[in-house]
Design a protein around this motif. Structure first.
Motif, PDB file in Angstrom:
ATOM      1  N   ARG B 180       0.730  -1.140  -0.567  1.00  0.00           N
ATOM      2  CA  ARG B 180      -0.170  -0.045   0.126  1.00  0.00           C
ATOM      3  C   ARG B 180       0.323   1.234   0.100  1.00  0.00           C
ATOM      4  N   ILE B 181       1.607   1.797   1.158  1.00  0.00           N
ATOM      5  CA  ILE B 181       3.176   2.574   1.080  1.00  0.00           C
ATOM      6  C   ILE B 181       3.769   2.608  -0.506  1.00  0.00           C
ATOM      7  N   GLY B 182       3.612   1.305  -1.036  1.00  0.00           N
ATOM      8  CA  GLY B 182       4.470   1.346  -2.212  1.00  0.00           C
ATOM      9  C   GLY B 182       3.917   1.901  -2.809  1.00  0.00           C
ATOM     10  N   VAL B 183       2.488   1.973  -3.681  1.00  0.00           N
ATOM     11  CA  VAL B 183       1.656   1.880  -4.347  1.00  0.00           C
ATOM     12  C   VAL B 183       1.572   3.607  -4.221  1.00  0.00           C
ATOM     13  N   ILE B 184       1.502   3.997  -3.103  1.00  0.00           N
ATOM     14  CA  ILE B 184       1.606   5.729  -2.262  1.00  0.00           C
ATOM     15  C   ILE B 184       2.816   6.208  -3.831  1.00  0.00           C
ATOM     16  N   ARG B 185       3.906   5.774  -2.747  1.00  0.00           N
ATOM     17  CA  ARG B 185       5.220   6.302  -3.597  1.00  0.00           C
ATOM     18  C   ARG B 185       4.979   5.477  -4.697  1.00  0.00           C
ATOM     19  N   GLY B 186       4.660   4.774  -5.466  1.00  0.00           N
ATOM     20  CA  GLY B 186       4.585   4.666  -6.768  1.00  0.00           C
ATOM     21  C   GLY B 186       4.207   5.521  -7.512  1.00  0.00           C
ATOM     22  N   VAL B 187       3.264   5.725  -7.302  1.00  0.00           N
ATOM     23  CA  VAL B 187       2.529   7.076  -8.088  1.00  0.00           C
ATOM     24  C   VAL B 187       2.716   8.787  -7.626  1.00  0.00           C
ATOM     25  N   LYS B 188       3.294   8.678  -6.668  1.00  0.00           N
ATOM     26  CA  LYS B 188       4.690   9.436  -7.094  1.00  0.00           C
ATOM     27  C   LYS B 188       5.840   9.886  -7.394  1.00  0.00           C
ATOM     28  N   SER B 233      -4.979   3.889  -3.185  1.00  0.00           N
ATOM     29  CA  SER B 233      -4.409   3.827  -1.411  1.00  0.00           C
ATOM     30  C   SER B 233      -6.012   2.734  -1.030  1.00  0.00           C
ATOM     31  N   ALA B 234      -7.186   3.567  -1.303  1.00  0.00           N
ATOM     32  CA  ALA B 234      -7.939   3.287  -0.259  1.00  0.00           C
ATOM     33  C   ALA B 234      -8.107   1.170  -0.810  1.00  0.00           C
ATOM     34  N   VAL B 235      -8.084   1.082  -2.284  1.00  0.00           N
ATOM     35  CA  VAL B 235      -8.392  -0.564  -2.698  1.00  0.00           C
ATOM     36  C   VAL B 235      -7.033  -1.495  -2.090  1.00  0.00           C
ATOM     37  N   VAL B 236      -6.315  -1.027  -1.877  1.00  0.00           N
ATOM     38  CA  VAL B 236      -5.708  -1.785  -0.847  1.00  0.00           C
ATOM     39  C   VAL B 236      -5.777  -1.753   0.591  1.00  0.00           C
TER      40      VAL B 236
END
Lengths: 274, 250, 269
Positions: B180-188, B233-236
């Motif tokens: 989940r944190i990886g996804v947020i960082r990936g978007v950044k 982020s909500a999905v994960v």
């Protein structure tokens, strides 16, 4: 940097070679630090010698370029320029962020009003907004400082807010049971108890600030380390470019490690033993 | 917060902020802030354009490939670091350095190594996302109760079975938290990569709109990205909650 | 050395004789949303005596103690201390916490003097008072240590010294020894009895240990769970002049323990 900060344990003497190796690994943390540095640098050197790309200098060339830039003063000048917006931006974010976070932690109304905004800002790619800054504040120190604030502020606010919300309720009850005023409760219990987490938020803010300042220097206007990277890239001085990139990553790593050390040894003396 | 006895959900305050935005926009104070309604209209118009559809496709593609690589490399590496001391000792230092390093400084290096195209974006997404996935997978594996592993061993489970049926399953909540944190960082990462490369995907559109001072489209694009980050982020997080249902008993 | 107690079936709160009540609990009810935690509690607590609130987990004994402390508001009913109704925490009551509630960033000296610090007592005076109570609980020499440098037992001594330092009439102790190991707990119980003897204060003590309750209490209030109600009041009347080890072997003591256990066993699973 959990690997570095783990305690050295004393283990009973080993019987087999395998156990002896394991014993060695557990006792000598610094050995592993050196080894893992060596492994990567060797891999870098080999990849550079092959070479895997025309734009991939060897480790030793990069080291020489670094030494050269330190010697001729360009590195020092660059860091002087880069650190200005970084320090300024982090300082402003720290003051503003901790104050906002504490207010949000103490007041349900402020939490309702502000928490969602900062939750969105922390999860969102704020980098997209960096180009906007130049419209209003041009390409000077103000614009770069703002870029640092945009990236550092949300994480500091949210951590401060969580720190206040997670204060030990039993300590707050204790203060109330001795008829402490709300003011005493905030300054004598809540802020001291939240301090380690507030500081941890500050550390995350510094990490985000480094990303912000590099983004600003690469995107808004080439100055400082960003200028070194852009300039040496344009003249195909790849070793110098890599050295500049490595220097900023090293600077950020050392800064964060110092902050982490300070946090575990000064802010949380009670955790030192565990 | 409660008002007149009703509980108002926290995220509702975003509506208040959108209203404030609308008013500021209508007052025409700063050209940077057009009214929210105009931005939303521009957003719908934008979705019809070929350039947006194309940019979205490119962005989503680089993001998905980069994330897939980050998960494919990060989870196994983290699991190995959690199980094998030597791997942990060698990689631990670097993972800890890169998880909080200013990776935006690395993008120019990637540009000369991988070109001014999608490959650079994919690698940027990978580099932004992978370290936290490694660290969380490692933490997940390390906190698997030894008694659980000993139980499996006492019933005669093989190493592979223990890994598959005990360790991976027990570490799943942490692995998902890392993703989940990886996804947020990936978007950044995808945004930072595209803005710095500036010739593909949303980066190209951002460059275009900011040069032509097309603030409505600029903000519409930003809102898309913000919304995408929140939805992902909500999905994960939702998947995480389902997993925590049984992990709560741990 | 004979211990007598009222029979469980014919108990009537009104018939329990209480002279000089310092704390009066009148019709206290507490609801948490739709959960009823306490129902119609009426109790009186006598000066110079130690009264224990005893019951299985979920009987609301800690909630009742926190209501008396003014930390938790009651849904209905009132608490009267020294003739005045309670609206919040007050200087005549001091609380000892189950988890000690010591400030990890403060020394033993500052922790013990914290109640006085909040009241604005000058540093010299509060340190003098704190030092004398640190001595009383047997922690001389530890004034400048931090809580994490102390054992669990020593930490609770700090918590008790802090409560004594504000010189309150009523001491409220919420399972103070539950986080202390068995050996230290016995020593604690003996020290507590000595303090009750010396200080002439009113002690209200919460525990889930039957042995502990019988050993230290002048009066035991048994609470039944869900919702919490007073199910029995027992006066153990144990001869405290005897040697502590003899008391624990005394048939009267053991009879009271057994009687309480019989009263509570149907709450156990």
């Amino acid at each position: 940097m959990s690997v570095m900060s783990q305690d050295v344990k004393v283990v009973a003497p080993a019987a087999t070679t395998r156990q002896a190796l394991r014993l060695f690994a557990e006792r000598r943390r610094s050995f592993w630090v050196v080894l893992s540095l060596l492994v990567l640098f060797t891999a870098w050197e080999i990849a550079g010698r092959v070479p895997i790309s025309f734009a991939f200098p060897t480790f030793l060339d990069t080291l020489a370029a670094l030494a050269e830039m330190v010697a001729d003063g360009s590195m020092v000048r660059a860091f002087f320029l880069t650190l200005q917006p970084l320090v300024l931006g982090v300082a402003i974010s720290a003051l503003l962020g901790i104050a906002l976070g504490i207010v949000m932690g103490l007041s349900d109304r402020m939490e309702w009003l502000l928490a969602p905004v900062f939750i969105v800002l922390q999860a969102a790619p704020m980098a997209a907004l960096v180009p906007l800054v130049t419209f209003v504040y041009g390409i000077g120190l103000v614009a770069k400082t703002l870029a640092v604030i945009m990236l550092a502020l949300p994480v500091i606010v949210l951590n401060s807010y969580k720190a206040v919300r997670h204060v030990n309720p039993s300590l707050v009850d204790m203060c109330r049971s001795f008829q402490g005023t709300r003011r005493q409760q905030i300054f004598k219990i809540i802020i001291p108890d939240a301090a380690p987490v507030l500081f941890a938020g500050l550390r995350l803010g510094v990490a985000a600030g480094f990303i912000g300042v590099m983004l600003a220097e690469l995107l808004i206007t080439p100055t400082g380390i960003g200028d070194l990277i852009t300039y040496h890239r344009s003249v195909a001085n790849y070793a110098h470019m890599y050295a500049a990139v490595a220097s900023i990553i090293a600077a950020s790593t050392v800064t964060l490690a110092v902050l982490q050390w300070f946090e575990t040894n000064v802010m949380r003396p009670e955790k030192r033993r565990s | 917060m409660t008002l007149f006895g009703y509980r108002i959900p926290m995220m509702a305050s975003l509506i208040v902020w959108a209203l404030v935005w609308e008013i500021v926009g209508r007052l025409d104070l700063i050209f940077l802030i057009p009214p929210m309604t105009a931005i939303i209209v521009a957003g719908f118009d934008l979705m019809q354009t070929g350039s947006w559809q194309n940019a979205t496709l490119v962005t989503v593609r680089s993001f998905v490939i980069g994330m897939a690589l980050a998960i494919g490399v990060g989870v196994p590496l983290g699991v190995m670091m959690g199980r094998v001391k030597i791997i942990d000792n060698i990689f631990g230092l670097w993972v800890n350095i890169f998880v909080s390093a200013p990776l935006s400084a690395l993008v120019p290096v990637l540009m000369i190594l991988f070109g001014m195209g999608e490959a650079t974006i994919v690698v940027t997404v990978f580099l932004f996302a992978v370290w936290i996935i490694v660290l969380d997978a490692r933490a997940g594996v390390m906190q698997v109760p030894p008694s659980l592993v000993e139980m499996a061993r006492s019933y005669g489970a093989s190493r592979a079975t223990i890994m598959r049926k005990i360790i991976l399953v027990a570490a799943l909540p942490e692995i998902l938290a890392g993703i989940r944190i990886g996804v947020i960082r990936g978007v950044k990462g995808v945004v930072i990569g595209q803005i710095l490369v500036a010739v593909i995907g949303y980066g190209e559109l951002f460059e275009l709109y900011s040069r032509s001072f097309d603030m409505e489209r600029f903000w519409a694009l930003t809102l898309f990205l913000f919304a995408a980050a929140m939805v992902l982020s909500a999905v994960v997080e939702n998947a995480e909650k389902r997993i925590e249902y049984y992990a709560g008993a741990r | 050395m004979n211990a007598t107690a009222l029979a469980a079936d014919e108990f009537d709160p009104a018939s329990v004789v209480t002279r000089d009540p310092v704390v009066r609990v009148e019709g206290i009810c507490k609801h948490y949303g739709s959960v009823e935690a306490l129902r119609g509690i009426d109790l009186q607590f006598e000066r110079g005596k130690l009264t224990t609130l005893l019951g299985p987990s979920g009987c609301g004994k800690t909630t009742l103690l926190k209501i008396i402390a003014g930390l938790v508001p009651a849904t209905s009913g009132r608490i009267i201390v020294n003739g005045r109704a309670v609206t919040g925490p007050g200087p005549e009551r001091a609380f000892v916490f189950q988890d000690f509630a010591l400030m990890p960033w403060a020394t033993v000296l500052r922790n013990v003097g914290f109640g006085l610090e909040l009241k604005g007592v000058p540093a010299d005076e509060r340190n003098r008072i704190a030092r004398s109570y640190i001595g009383e609980v047997g922690l001389q020499g530890f004034e400048d240590k931090y809580p994490h440098e102390l054992s669990g037992g020593m930490r609770q001594r700090v918590g008790i010294a802090r409560a004594f330092a504000v010189n309150a009439d009523v001491l409220l102790l919420d399972e103070p020894f539950s986080a202390v190991d068995e050996q230290n707990r016995r020593k604690f119980q003996e020290d507590l009895l000595r303090l009750v003897e010396m200080e002439r204060k009113t002690f209200i003590f919460v525990t889930h240990s039957i042995e502990e309750a019988v050993y230290v209490s002048d009066r035991i209030v048994l609470l039944s769970p869900r919702p919490g109600r007073v199910s029995n009041i027992i006066d153990p009347r144990i001869d405290r002049t005897a040697d502590p080890d003899d008391i624990r072997r005394d048939p009267g003591y053991l009879d009271v323990v057994e009687e309480i256990w019989q009263g509570l066993r149907h709450y156990a699973e």
